[in-house]
Design a protein around this motif. Structure first.
Motif, mmCIF file in Angstrom:
data_model
loop_
_atom_site.group_PDB
_atom_site.id
_atom_site.type_symbol
_atom_site.label_atom_id
_atom_site.label_comp_id
_atom_site.label_asym_id
_atom_site.label_seq_id
_atom_site.Cartn_x
_atom_site.Cartn_y
_atom_site.Cartn_z
ATOM 1 N N ILE A 74 2.064 4.161 7.677
ATOM 2 C CA ILE A 74 3.182 3.858 6.696
ATOM 3 C C ILE A 74 3.334 5.216 5.916
ATOM 4 N N GLY A 75 3.208 6.004 6.511
ATOM 5 C CA GLY A 75 3.647 7.369 6.064
ATOM 6 C C GLY A 75 2.665 7.884 5.010
ATOM 7 N N GLY A 76 1.628 7.562 5.008
ATOM 8 C CA GLY A 76 0.417 7.995 4.136
ATOM 9 C C GLY A 76 0.508 7.488 2.873
ATOM 10 N N PHE A 77 1.260 6.521 2.494
ATOM 11 C CA PHE A 77 1.434 5.847 1.170
ATOM 12 C C PHE A 77 0.504 4.767 0.813
ATOM 13 N N ASP A 78 0.066 4.730 -0.343
ATOM 14 C CA ASP A 78 -1.030 3.794 -0.729
ATOM 15 C C ASP A 78 -0.317 2.268 -0.803
ATOM 16 N N PRO A 79 -0.818 1.237 0.377
ATOM 17 C CA PRO A 79 -0.352 -0.027 0.303
ATOM 18 C C PRO A 79 -0.701 -0.709 -0.804
ATOM 19 N N VAL A 80 -1.495 -0.395 -1.695
ATOM 20 C CA VAL A 80 -1.975 -1.326 -2.716
ATOM 21 C C VAL A 80 -1.256 -0.777 -4.043
ATOM 22 N N ALA A 81 -0.706 0.298 -3.865
ATOM 23 C CA ALA A 81 0.105 0.848 -5.090
ATOM 24 C C ALA A 81 1.250 0.116 -5.232
ATOM 25 N N TYR A 82 2.019 -0.654 -4.144
ATOM 26 C CA TYR A 82 3.049 -1.373 -4.403
ATOM 27 C C TYR A 82 2.932 -2.743 -5.034
ATOM 28 N N PHE A 83 1.625 -3.044 -4.941
ATOM 29 C CA PHE A 83 1.206 -4.330 -6.180
ATOM 30 C C PHE A 83 0.889 -3.772 -7.456
ATOM 31 N N THR A 84 0.050 -2.683 -7.684
ATOM 32 C CA THR A 84 -0.550 -2.377 -9.009
ATOM 33 C C THR A 84 0.712 -1.371 -9.568
ATOM 34 N N ASP A 85 1.262 -0.766 -8.940
ATOM 35 C CA ASP A 85 2.196 0.285 -9.578
ATOM 36 C C ASP A 85 3.574 -0.103 -9.222
ATOM 37 N N SER A 86 3.865 -1.086 -8.585
ATOM 38 C CA SER A 86 5.291 -1.299 -8.305
ATOM 39 C C SER A 86 6.015 -0.396 -7.791
ATOM 40 N N GLU A 87 5.520 0.587 -7.276
ATOM 41 C CA GLU A 87 6.326 1.653 -6.526
ATOM 42 C C GLU A 87 5.416 2.228 -5.249
ATOM 43 N N PRO A 88 6.158 2.956 -4.468
ATOM 44 C CA PRO A 88 5.444 3.468 -3.375
ATOM 45 C C PRO A 88 4.971 5.174 -3.785
ATOM 46 N N LEU A 89 3.575 5.067 -3.671
ATOM 47 C CA LEU A 89 2.901 6.303 -4.060
ATOM 48 C C LEU A 89 2.079 6.782 -3.017
ATOM 49 N N ALA A 90 2.196 8.042 -2.705
ATOM 50 C CA ALA A 90 1.447 8.933 -1.660
ATOM 51 C C ALA A 90 -0.001 8.707 -1.829
ATOM 52 N N GLY A 91 -0.671 8.129 -1.040
ATOM 53 C CA GLY A 91 -2.079 8.362 -1.016
ATOM 54 C C GLY A 91 -2.774 9.610 -0.956
#
Length: 162
Positions: free
Chosen positions: A46-63
């Motif tokens: 998924i493009g290096g995005f952190d999948p957990v951040a969608y839940f914890t930060d409510s936004e796509p954040l790069a891992g």
């Protein structure tokens, strides 16, 4: 890699092996896992995005490269060790549904890679979409798409590379 160079490298294993030794192309037999949307060159899910951040930060954040985990043949990146640990415990919850393929297209039996910036968390699951109109349609009525997508997913998985 350009299409012309890719076709030339794929002309035969002997040529490809020589070119591989010279570092000019990837091996024909290199396995890919298209059951999860990954970058074919880096292997990042998924493009290096952190999948957990969608839940914890409510936004796509790069891992970050310091927090990686290989799961299901793909390299997942995370913002921190806690997110990596949580994903390792529950990849079925935090990983994008249908391997990151668009559920609206999946309902039609077509594997179209979702864009990590076009996302939605619905019923505590992450979905990625290829187009904004698909995301909007799904958001308005997920029950319209999910039964068909779930039914088609096993067959579509069989058509994807292992």
């Amino acid at each position: 890699m350009t299409a012309q160079r890719r076709d030339w490298c794929g002309g035969g294993r002997g040529i490809a092996l020589i070119l591989l030794v010279l570092g000019l192309c990837t091996p024909l037999w290199a396995g890919t896992n298209e059951r999860v949307v990954t970058d074919r060159y880096s292997g990042l899910a998924i493009g290096g995005f952190d999948p957990v951040a969608y839940f914890t930060d409510s936004e796509p954040l790069a891992g970050l490269p310091d927090f990686e985990l290989t799961e299901d043949g793909a390299v997942w990146r995370f913002r921190n060790d806690g997110n990596r640990t949580e994903f390792a415990r529950h990849p079925d919850i935090y990983g994008p549904q249908f391997g990151g393929y668009d559920p609206v297209d999946m309902a039609r039996g077509v594997a179209v890679a979702g864009n990590p910036r076009l996302w939605l968390v619905a019923s505590q699951r992450l979905y990625l979409f290829s187009r904004e109109d698909n995301r909007d349609a799904f958001k308005a009525a997920p029950v319209t798409f999910l039964p068909a997508a779930r039914k088609k997913w096993p067959d579509v998985q069989e058509t994807l590379a292992r």
